[in-house]
Design an enzyme around this catalytic site. Sequence first.
Site, PDB file in Angstrom:
ATOM      1  N   SER A  85    -132.009 -13.937  40.449  1.00 38.04           N
ATOM      2  CA  SER A  85    -133.226 -13.605  41.201  1.00 38.04           C
ATOM      3  C   SER A  85    -133.161 -14.039  42.653  1.00 38.04           C
ATOM      4  CB  SER A  85    -134.438 -14.295  40.579  1.00 38.04           C
ATOM      5  OG  SER A  85    -134.738 -13.737  39.347  1.00 38.04           O
ATOM      6  N   ARG A 290    -129.325 -23.772  44.041  1.00 39.74           N
ATOM      7  CA  ARG A 290    -130.447 -22.820  44.098  1.00 39.74           C
ATOM      8  C   ARG A 290    -131.773 -23.565  44.248  1.00 39.74           C
ATOM      9  NH1 ARG A 290    -131.794 -17.651  40.234  1.00 39.74           N
ATOM     10  NH2 ARG A 290    -133.989 -18.091  39.985  1.00 39.74           N
TER      11      ARG A 290
HETATM   12  O1  LIG Z   1    -134.010 -19.764  36.561  1.00 37.00           O
HETATM   13  C1  LIG Z   1    -133.912 -18.967  35.627  1.00 37.00           C
HETATM   14  O2  LIG Z   1    -134.881 -18.640  34.923  1.00 37.00           O
HETATM   15  C2  LIG Z   1    -132.558 -18.413  35.300  1.00 37.00           C
HETATM   16  O3  LIG Z   1    -131.584 -19.403  35.480  1.00 37.00           O
HETATM   17  C3  LIG Z   1    -132.213 -17.290  36.186  1.00 37.00           C
HETATM   18  O4  LIG Z   1    -133.212 -16.297  36.169  1.00 37.00           O
HETATM   19  P1  LIG Z   1    -133.745 -15.616  37.482  1.00 37.00           P
HETATM   20  O5  LIG Z   1    -132.586 -15.577  38.437  1.00 37.00           O
HETATM   21  O6  LIG Z   1    -134.132 -14.237  37.013  1.00 37.00           O
HETATM   22  O7  LIG Z   1    -134.883 -16.392  37.970  1.00 37.00           O
HETATM   23 MN   LIG Z   2    -134.571 -12.102  38.331  1.00 32.52          MN
HETATM   24 MN   LIG Z   3    -133.546 -14.535  34.936  1.00 34.61          MN
END
Ligand SMILES: O=C(O)[C@H](O)COP(=O)(O)O
Ligand SMILES: [Mn+2]
Ligand SMILES: [Mn+2]
Length: 565
Positions: A85, A290
């Site tokens: 995401s 992240r």
């Molecule tokens: O943080 C999360 O929920 C997953 O590690 C990655 O999902 P997302 O990139 O869709 O937020």
């Molecule tokens: Mn996503």
């Molecule tokens: Mn996800």
Amino acid sequence: MATRPPAEGKRWELTAHPRLAKGKVVGVVVLDGWGEAPPDPFNCIHAADTPTLDALKKAAPERWRLIKAHGTAVGLPTDDDMGNSEVGHNALGAGQIYAQGAKLVDLALASGKIYEGEGFKYIRESFDSGTLHLIGLLSDGGVHSRFDQLQLLLKGASEHGARRIRVHVLTDGRDVLDGSSVRFVEILEEDLARLRDKGVDARIASGGGRMYVTMDRYENDWQVVKRGWDAHVLGEAPHKYKNALEAVKKLREDPKANDQYLPPFVIVDESGKPVGQIQDGDAVVTFNFRADRMVMLAKALEYENFDKFDRVRFPKIRYAGMLQYDGELKLPSHYLVAPPEIERTSGEYLARNGVRIYACSETVKFGHVTFFWNGNRSGYFNPSLEKYEEIPSDIGIPFNVQPKMKALEIAQKARDAILSRKFDQVRVNIANGDMVGHTGDIEATIVGCKAADEAVKIILDAIEQVGGIFVLTADHGNAEDMAKRDKSGKPLLDKDGKVQTLTSHTLNPVPIAIGGPGLAPGIRGMFRTDLPNAGLANVAATVMNLHGFEAPDHYEPTLIEVVDK
Ligand SMILES: O=C(O)[C@H](O)COP(=O)(O)O
Ligand SMILES: [Mn+2]
Ligand SMILES: [Mn+2]
């Protein structure tokens, strides 16, 4: 309005598109975790009843196509990296491809520059008398963190003077297979034993499952972070073990347990005393690169004034993030690696050119269409032109129990915003494919995908009513493949002969569809055929065109051409 001057001689004023008119309402819909894969029983999107999306697909290749959403197309280190995401929405919103956190950390570790930076120098001040604590996700998913980076950091920190190290581990099972926590802990214990052989007092001190302990996001549930605080900082948790391997194995014995939701645990010594509370004078690094799921903990570790939960003790520490997680809040103020400077995003351009923007999602994805979309910046570019609305997500219920999530509510908000004619862009993220996909529950994910399709219909109907245009796409795959596969694509079986569930994202491309009556009169927009390798970063220029502007030269090219009708 942000006051940053135009960079490198670039101006903020956008040139009018020669053929596409300004003033159309543009609906931008991001289906989270919605990739394209061959039909198969593990493809929940295929299995679900999705008449709206199916109808859009029929307009291929003029109004429906696939774009890349993983690997180097979104700034990740290699094409073996699945999309996620953060990088997905960054690319969608910024229109440019940036080397992302994962890659920047790789480079800083490989060159050793990480140890020369301000952040490392800052924490090193604590090494003589204090402990270095490393907190983060134990995973090789490459979404929030990477195990090999943790290993390198442990080695590098000890070579640069850390004498006492404590690791606080958050088990994954979401970006990697459930149960893989055991192997990661085993390898980490071996690494720490090697450090001990070299005279470094290195141990795992606490942990828990990422979705239940520490890694909440967008302030959905501060109790998650509190559980982490209690375990990592205070050394308090309902479960106490002598070592982390025993902790993870024992906690997983509960038939309902999984890596994502393991309860918090603390490692104690023979006398029952926690081996690694965080004390005055210690250094702390959160090793996730992240941002979204580290911001809340970063606030708790950094802010003097903090009222989200009772911290009981607020140790005087030297804290650094692997990256700076929020560019606007400058949080945390110290970091080991400078984050990508995602500049001149489409949101900022459009706001500076008078485009009125409405963005909405439910809590668990709210920051995706605001913070990530705007290059990891919180807040508005121009509060008088923009409105960001958050619908509270369900708390304390797994998403496979409520797979419809808030899709309907988001769609209704978007519909109202479109029909109000107060906004030129109405942008939403619909979370079901991703959030329910991460649970690994196929039945529930199918229900979630149907709900997402129904939400899309509501938004498209509103666009129809106002003579607008829609752009529908996704940030990466997830729900379209729920099986772990071998290289030939065949589902892999576990030791009981059952197909191994894939809870993670995928490497699949995602669809993009355009349409709506606003595209039609006299001219029509359609997809170009000369960009077969286009990816998410090409969407921003496309959206700018649909608002009646040429995209800036440094943007990835638009996906559309305009032809006479
Ligand atoms: O943080 C999360 O929920 C997953 O590690 C990655 O999902 P997302 O990139 O869709 O937020
Ligand atoms: Mn996503
Ligand atoms: Mn996800």
